[in-house]
Design a protein around this motif. Sequence first.
Motif, PDB file in Angstrom:
ATOM      1  N   LEU A  35     -23.350  -5.566  24.242  1.00  0.00           N
ATOM      2  CA  LEU A  35     -23.921  -5.173  25.542  1.00  0.00           C
ATOM      3  C   LEU A  35     -24.681  -3.858  25.392  1.00  0.00           C
ATOM      4  CD1 LEU A  35     -20.752  -5.941  27.723  1.00  0.00           C
ATOM      5  CD2 LEU A  35     -22.721  -7.438  27.334  1.00  0.00           C
ATOM      6  N   PRO A  36     -25.810  -3.868  24.687  1.00  0.00           N
ATOM      7  CA  PRO A  36     -26.538  -2.623  24.400  1.00  0.00           C
ATOM      8  C   PRO A  36     -27.124  -1.944  25.626  1.00  0.00           C
ATOM      9  CG  PRO A  36     -27.834  -4.538  23.751  1.00  0.00           C
ATOM     10  CD  PRO A  36     -26.471  -5.050  24.113  1.00  0.00           C
ATOM     11  N   ASP A  37     -27.222  -2.656  26.745  1.00  0.00           N
ATOM     12  CA  ASP A  37     -27.751  -2.031  27.959  1.00  0.00           C
ATOM     13  C   ASP A  37     -26.788  -1.013  28.563  1.00  0.00           C
ATOM     14  OD1 ASP A  37     -30.002  -3.502  27.712  1.00  0.00           O
ATOM     15  OD2 ASP A  37     -29.562  -4.914  29.326  1.00  0.00           O
ATOM     16  N   LEU A  38     -25.518  -1.053  28.132  1.00  0.00           N
ATOM     17  CA  LEU A  38     -24.508  -0.123  28.649  1.00  0.00           C
ATOM     18  C   LEU A  38     -24.136   0.872  27.559  1.00  0.00           C
ATOM     19  CD1 LEU A  38     -22.192  -2.689  30.500  1.00  0.00           C
ATOM     20  CD2 LEU A  38     -23.877  -1.157  31.527  1.00  0.00           C
ATOM     21  N   SER A  39     -24.071   2.142  27.915  1.00  0.00           N
ATOM     22  CA  SER A  39     -23.726   3.166  26.939  1.00  0.00           C
ATOM     23  C   SER A  39     -22.246   3.069  26.564  1.00  0.00           C
ATOM     24  CB  SER A  39     -24.010   4.558  27.502  1.00  0.00           C
ATOM     25  OG  SER A  39     -23.159   4.841  28.597  1.00  0.00           O
ATOM     26  N   ARG A  40     -21.905   3.641  25.428  1.00  0.00           N
ATOM     27  CA  ARG A  40     -20.513   3.590  24.981  1.00  0.00           C
ATOM     28  C   ARG A  40     -19.598   4.328  25.961  1.00  0.00           C
ATOM     29  NH1 ARG A  40     -18.355   4.974  18.852  1.00  0.00           N
ATOM     30  NH2 ARG A  40     -16.162   4.504  19.211  1.00  0.00           N
ATOM     31  N   SER A  41     -20.059   5.468  26.463  1.00  0.00           N
ATOM     32  CA  SER A  41     -19.231   6.226  27.415  1.00  0.00           C
ATOM     33  C   SER A  41     -19.010   5.426  28.698  1.00  0.00           C
ATOM     34  CB  SER A  41     -19.879   7.572  27.731  1.00  0.00           C
ATOM     35  OG  SER A  41     -21.169   7.399  28.277  1.00  0.00           O
ATOM     36  N   ARG A  42     -20.048   4.706  29.142  1.00  0.00           N
ATOM     37  CA  ARG A  42     -19.919   3.867  30.338  1.00  0.00           C
ATOM     38  C   ARG A  42     -18.921   2.737  30.092  1.00  0.00           C
ATOM     39  NH1 ARG A  42     -19.137   2.572  35.333  1.00  0.00           N
ATOM     40  NH2 ARG A  42     -20.436   0.931  36.211  1.00  0.00           N
ATOM     41  N   LEU A  43     -19.000   2.109  28.937  1.00  0.00           N
ATOM     42  CA  LEU A  43     -18.074   1.019  28.596  1.00  0.00           C
ATOM     43  C   LEU A  43     -16.641   1.524  28.507  1.00  0.00           C
ATOM     44  CD1 LEU A  43     -20.306  -0.764  25.946  1.00  0.00           C
ATOM     45  CD2 LEU A  43     -19.579  -1.745  28.123  1.00  0.00           C
ATOM     46  N   GLN A  44     -16.458   2.696  27.916  1.00  0.00           N
ATOM     47  CA  GLN A  44     -15.108   3.258  27.821  1.00  0.00           C
ATOM     48  C   GLN A  44     -14.540   3.535  29.209  1.00  0.00           C
ATOM     49  OE1 GLN A  44     -15.977   6.613  25.280  1.00  0.00           O
ATOM     50  NE2 GLN A  44     -15.335   5.530  23.425  1.00  0.00           N
ATOM     51  N   ALA A  45     -15.395   4.015  30.112  1.00  0.00           N
ATOM     52  CA  ALA A  45     -14.937   4.276  31.489  1.00  0.00           C
ATOM     53  C   ALA A  45     -14.548   2.978  32.189  1.00  0.00           C
ATOM     54  CB  ALA A  45     -16.038   4.999  32.266  1.00  0.00           C
ATOM     55  N   LEU A  46     -15.306   1.917  31.975  1.00  0.00           N
ATOM     56  CA  LEU A  46     -14.977   0.622  32.585  1.00  0.00           C
ATOM     57  C   LEU A  46     -13.639   0.092  32.058  1.00  0.00           C
ATOM     58  CD1 LEU A  46     -18.508  -1.057  32.442  1.00  0.00           C
ATOM     59  CD2 LEU A  46     -17.260  -0.413  34.514  1.00  0.00           C
ATOM     60  N   ILE A  47     -13.394   0.297  30.769  1.00  0.00           N
ATOM     61  CA  ILE A  47     -12.110  -0.149  30.192  1.00  0.00           C
ATOM     62  C   ILE A  47     -10.952   0.596  30.838  1.00  0.00           C
ATOM     63  CG2 ILE A  47     -10.727  -0.249  28.078  1.00  0.00           C
ATOM     64  CD1 ILE A  47     -13.411  -0.513  26.537  1.00  0.00           C
ATOM     65  N   THR A  48     -11.041   1.921  30.900  1.00  0.00           N
ATOM     66  CA  THR A  48      -9.946   2.715  31.475  1.00  0.00           C
ATOM     67  C   THR A  48      -9.801   2.494  32.979  1.00  0.00           C
ATOM     68  OG1 THR A  48     -11.432   4.632  31.671  1.00  0.00           O
ATOM     69  CG2 THR A  48     -10.087   4.478  29.677  1.00  0.00           C
ATOM     70  N   ASP A  49     -10.869   1.997  33.623  1.00  0.00           N
ATOM     71  CA  ASP A  49     -10.807   1.685  35.064  1.00  0.00           C
ATOM     72  C   ASP A  49     -10.311   0.264  35.329  1.00  0.00           C
ATOM     73  OD1 ASP A  49     -11.679   4.185  35.766  1.00  0.00           O
ATOM     74  OD2 ASP A  49     -13.774   3.608  36.051  1.00  0.00           O
ATOM     75  N   LYS A  50      -9.752  -0.382  34.294  1.00  0.00           N
ATOM     76  CA  LYS A  50      -9.138  -1.719  34.417  1.00  0.00           C
ATOM     77  C   LYS A  50     -10.154  -2.804  34.786  1.00  0.00           C
ATOM     78  CE  LYS A  50      -4.657   0.239  35.788  1.00  0.00           C
ATOM     79  NZ  LYS A  50      -3.541   0.217  36.757  1.00  0.00           N
ATOM     80  N   CYS A  51     -11.362  -2.674  34.224  1.00  0.00           N
ATOM     81  CA  CYS A  51     -12.401  -3.667  34.487  1.00  0.00           C
ATOM     82  C   CYS A  51     -12.493  -4.714  33.381  1.00  0.00           C
ATOM     83  CB  CYS A  51     -13.758  -2.980  34.654  1.00  0.00           C
ATOM     84  SG  CYS A  51     -13.865  -1.909  36.107  1.00  0.00           S
ATOM     85  N   LEU A  52     -11.586  -4.659  32.397  1.00  0.00           N
ATOM     86  CA  LEU A  52     -11.690  -5.561  31.256  1.00  0.00           C
ATOM     87  C   LEU A  52     -10.379  -6.294  31.007  1.00  0.00           C
ATOM     88  CD1 LEU A  52     -13.502  -5.140  27.948  1.00  0.00           C
ATOM     89  CD2 LEU A  52     -11.030  -5.461  27.828  1.00  0.00           C
ATOM     90  N   THR A  53     -10.506  -7.576  30.671  1.00  0.00           N
ATOM     91  CA  THR A  53      -9.337  -8.352  30.274  1.00  0.00           C
ATOM     92  C   THR A  53      -9.580  -9.005  28.923  1.00  0.00           C
ATOM     93  OG1 THR A  53     -10.088 -10.400  31.345  1.00  0.00           O
ATOM     94  CG2 THR A  53      -8.745  -8.873  32.677  1.00  0.00           C
ATOM     95  N   ILE A  54      -8.482  -9.202  28.186  1.00  0.00           N
ATOM     96  CA  ILE A  54      -8.510  -9.966  26.937  1.00  0.00           C
ATOM     97  C   ILE A  54      -7.492 -11.087  27.094  1.00  0.00           C
ATOM     98  CG2 ILE A  54      -8.058  -9.919  24.449  1.00  0.00           C
ATOM     99  CD1 ILE A  54      -8.990  -7.046  24.410  1.00  0.00           C
ATOM    100  N   ASP A  55      -7.979 -12.323  27.002  1.00  0.00           N
ATOM    101  CA  ASP A  55      -7.129 -13.491  27.253  1.00  0.00           C
ATOM    102  C   ASP A  55      -6.402 -13.346  28.590  1.00  0.00           C
ATOM    103  OD1 ASP A  55      -7.970 -14.582  24.871  1.00  0.00           O
ATOM    104  OD2 ASP A  55      -6.253 -13.855  23.725  1.00  0.00           O
TER     105      ASP A  55
END
Length: 328
Positions: A35-55
């Motif tokens: 997802l190159p349109d999103l910066s690494r810092s933005r992606l890290q913030a989304l992860i810590t904000d519970k926006c990501l799931t694995i399985d």
Amino acid sequence: MPDNGTNTNDAQIYSLTVSDIEKKQRLDRFLVQHLPDLSRSRLQALITDKCLTIDETIVETPNYRLKPGQKVSLTVPSAADPEPVAQDIPLDIVYEDPYLLIVNKPSGMVVHPAPGNSDGTLVNALLYHCGDDFKGIGGVRRPGIVHRIDKDTSGLMVVAKTDECHQGLVQLFATHDIERSYNAIVWGFPKPSADEIRGNIGRSPKNRKKMAVVPTGGKRAVTHYKTLEVFSHGAASLIECRLETGRTHQIRVHMTHIGHPLLGDPLYGNQSQSKIRNLPAKAQGLMKTFQRQALHAKTLGFIHPITKENLSFSSELSIDLKDLIISL
């Protein structure tokens, strides 16, 4: 492989599958690659904000190590509205495309809203001009301000519209791959007529409102200058400055440091009556009402972070600087 993203309640959902060769890869690095349109810092913030799931299980740690075959789902909320309000303020747009724009900022305009300048800023004007063209810098629908010029300095600025472009421009500034030149009118005649000024810049120990060249600490700063024209038998000069670094008030501080402050500079300039009396009569009259540092961001050039085009821009001096030069 990622799908193209689906819209659900104004949010973008991306579904990814971990391949065999991506096993044990960090989660945030995996996302940056897909997802190159999103910066690494933005992606890290989304992860810590519970926006990501694995399985289908929420994962909150960016350094999570992935396993082959895992299903990664990332929900990117729609960009939030900015706190500054959009205002219909005329702008001199030199160039614009879907990713960035170049604006010729007038003297007297503050870049960011701040105490004492809550509106009427460049950011307020850009929010009105671009509207939904801003795709969300760090999750907020706002201009990507990569560099600033002082309120009373006129000239060129680049502004990002997308997170990807913003990160690309930040990198260009960090690696000094931006060509910038300024025109300034200074007191006296610099000797030599062209030189390099090196001196770390930090807070002045004598006045915390000012910056200064400091003997220890501070940040590395390098300015290259050359004299373009000398006025009134050396009473003042028009110079060009090229920045190798971009520190707060860098040109103003460096030129003051070598004994040639900018005309009109209310913070660093030495506007003594003896100096003013050495100017032509018309210039003496103008200096009574010239209330800003004689500095203009003249040129700007860089490789476009997205299209890879070689961009180069130049702007004319503002009317007040032209009048001052004519009077000199």
